[in-house]
Design a protein around this motif. Structure first.
Motif, PDB file in Angstrom:
ATOM      1  N   THR A   5       0.683  -3.948  -6.490  1.00 44.78           N
ATOM      2  CA  THR A   5       0.700  -5.157  -5.875  1.00 44.78           C
ATOM      3  C   THR A   5       1.349  -5.042  -4.794  1.00 44.78           C
ATOM      4  OG1 THR A   5       0.238  -6.582  -7.851  1.00 44.78           O
ATOM      5  CG2 THR A   5       1.319  -7.891  -6.079  1.00 44.78           C
ATOM      6  N   ILE A   6       0.919  -5.795  -3.411  1.00 43.72           N
ATOM      7  CA  ILE A   6       2.014  -5.599  -2.211  1.00 43.72           C
ATOM      8  C   ILE A   6       2.139  -7.102  -2.097  1.00 43.72           C
ATOM      9  CG2 ILE A   6       2.036  -5.261   0.192  1.00 43.72           C
ATOM     10  CD1 ILE A   6      -0.194  -2.967  -0.390  1.00 43.72           C
ATOM     11  N   GLU A  19       7.552  -1.541   4.972  1.00 42.38           N
ATOM     12  CA  GLU A  19       8.341  -1.189   3.781  1.00 42.38           C
ATOM     13  C   GLU A  19       7.611  -1.780   2.470  1.00 42.38           C
ATOM     14  OE1 GLU A  19      11.185   0.370   1.649  1.00 42.38           O
ATOM     15  OE2 GLU A  19      10.177   1.044   3.557  1.00 42.38           O
ATOM     16  N   ARG A  20       7.050  -3.048   2.768  1.00 43.28           N
ATOM     17  CA  ARG A  20       6.591  -3.697   1.433  1.00 43.28           C
ATOM     18  C   ARG A  20       5.301  -2.995   1.037  1.00 43.28           C
ATOM     19  NH1 ARG A  20       7.637 -10.060   1.864  1.00 43.28           N
ATOM     20  NH2 ARG A  20       9.687 -10.002   2.954  1.00 43.28           N
ATOM     21  N   ILE A  21       4.310  -2.489   1.910  1.00 39.67           N
ATOM     22  CA  ILE A  21       3.305  -1.403   1.752  1.00 39.67           C
ATOM     23  C   ILE A  21       4.077  -0.109   0.782  1.00 39.67           C
ATOM     24  CG2 ILE A  21       1.594   0.051   2.428  1.00 39.67           C
ATOM     25  CD1 ILE A  21       1.081  -2.035   4.804  1.00 39.67           C
ATOM     26  N   THR A  52      -3.568  -5.429  -5.209  1.00 38.68           N
ATOM     27  CA  THR A  52      -3.516  -7.154  -4.867  1.00 38.68           C
ATOM     28  C   THR A  52      -2.543  -7.204  -3.745  1.00 38.68           C
ATOM     29  OG1 THR A  52      -4.218  -7.313  -7.061  1.00 38.68           O
ATOM     30  CG2 THR A  52      -3.002  -9.271  -5.924  1.00 38.68           C
ATOM     31  N   ILE A  53      -3.225  -8.087  -2.804  1.00 40.73           N
ATOM     32  CA  ILE A  53      -1.925  -8.278  -1.732  1.00 40.73           C
ATOM     33  C   ILE A  53      -1.796  -9.777  -1.827  1.00 40.73           C
ATOM     34  CG2 ILE A  53      -1.719  -8.484   0.768  1.00 40.73           C
ATOM     35  CD1 ILE A  53      -4.236  -5.866  -0.610  1.00 40.73           C
ATOM     36  N   PHE A  92      -7.014 -10.401  -1.910  1.00 41.71           N
ATOM     37  CA  PHE A  92      -5.738 -10.950  -1.312  1.00 41.71           C
ATOM     38  C   PHE A  92      -6.034 -12.187  -1.994  1.00 41.71           C
ATOM     39  CE2 PHE A  92      -6.571  -7.911   2.002  1.00 41.71           C
ATOM     40  CZ  PHE A  92      -5.351  -7.924   2.790  1.00 41.71           C
ATOM     41  N   ILE A  93      -4.807 -12.378  -2.576  1.00 37.98           N
ATOM     42  CA  ILE A  93      -4.459 -13.656  -3.147  1.00 37.98           C
ATOM     43  C   ILE A  93      -3.451 -14.578  -2.508  1.00 37.98           C
ATOM     44  CG2 ILE A  93      -5.550 -13.139  -5.401  1.00 37.98           C
ATOM     45  CD1 ILE A  93      -2.675 -12.651  -6.341  1.00 37.98           C
TER      46      ILE A  93
END
Length: 94
Positions: A5-6, A19-21, A52-53, A92-93
């Motif tokens: 999850t990102i 950075e989150r990636i 999941t993003i 993408f959620i």
């Protein structure tokens, strides 16, 4: 299937987005923090086959085009592995 999850919730800066990636996909600290590096790592070295993003609709307005670029790279990776059923997918959620 190995999932990651990102979380982009309230992301304000491009370097923070990368950075989150990096954290979400367990990329090494040396990850180049650009779209070419994202493609290279995702396509060659990513240990996850479902990503999941979340929170993409909460990013700063200035990052909307970056989120679109991220979608393009994810879709490109999905298509590059399409010959092997279910090898890579994303959602993408928000």
């Amino acid at each position: 299937m190995k999932k990651a999850t990102i979380d982009l919730t309230d992301c304000k800066y491009l370097m923070d987005l990368h950075e989150r990636i990096r954290v979400g996909l367990d990329f090494p600290k040396g990850y180049g923090r650009n779209w070419s590096a994202f493609w290279d790592m995702l396509n060659r070295d990513c240990q996850y086959n479902f990503v999941t993003i979340k929170g993409s609709k909460t990013v700063a307005k200035e990052l909307h085009s970056s989120v679109e670029k991220m979608k393009v790279v994810l879709e490109r990776n999905k298509q590059s592995w399409a010959h092997i059923k279910n090898l890579f997918d994303y959602e993408f959620i928000d």
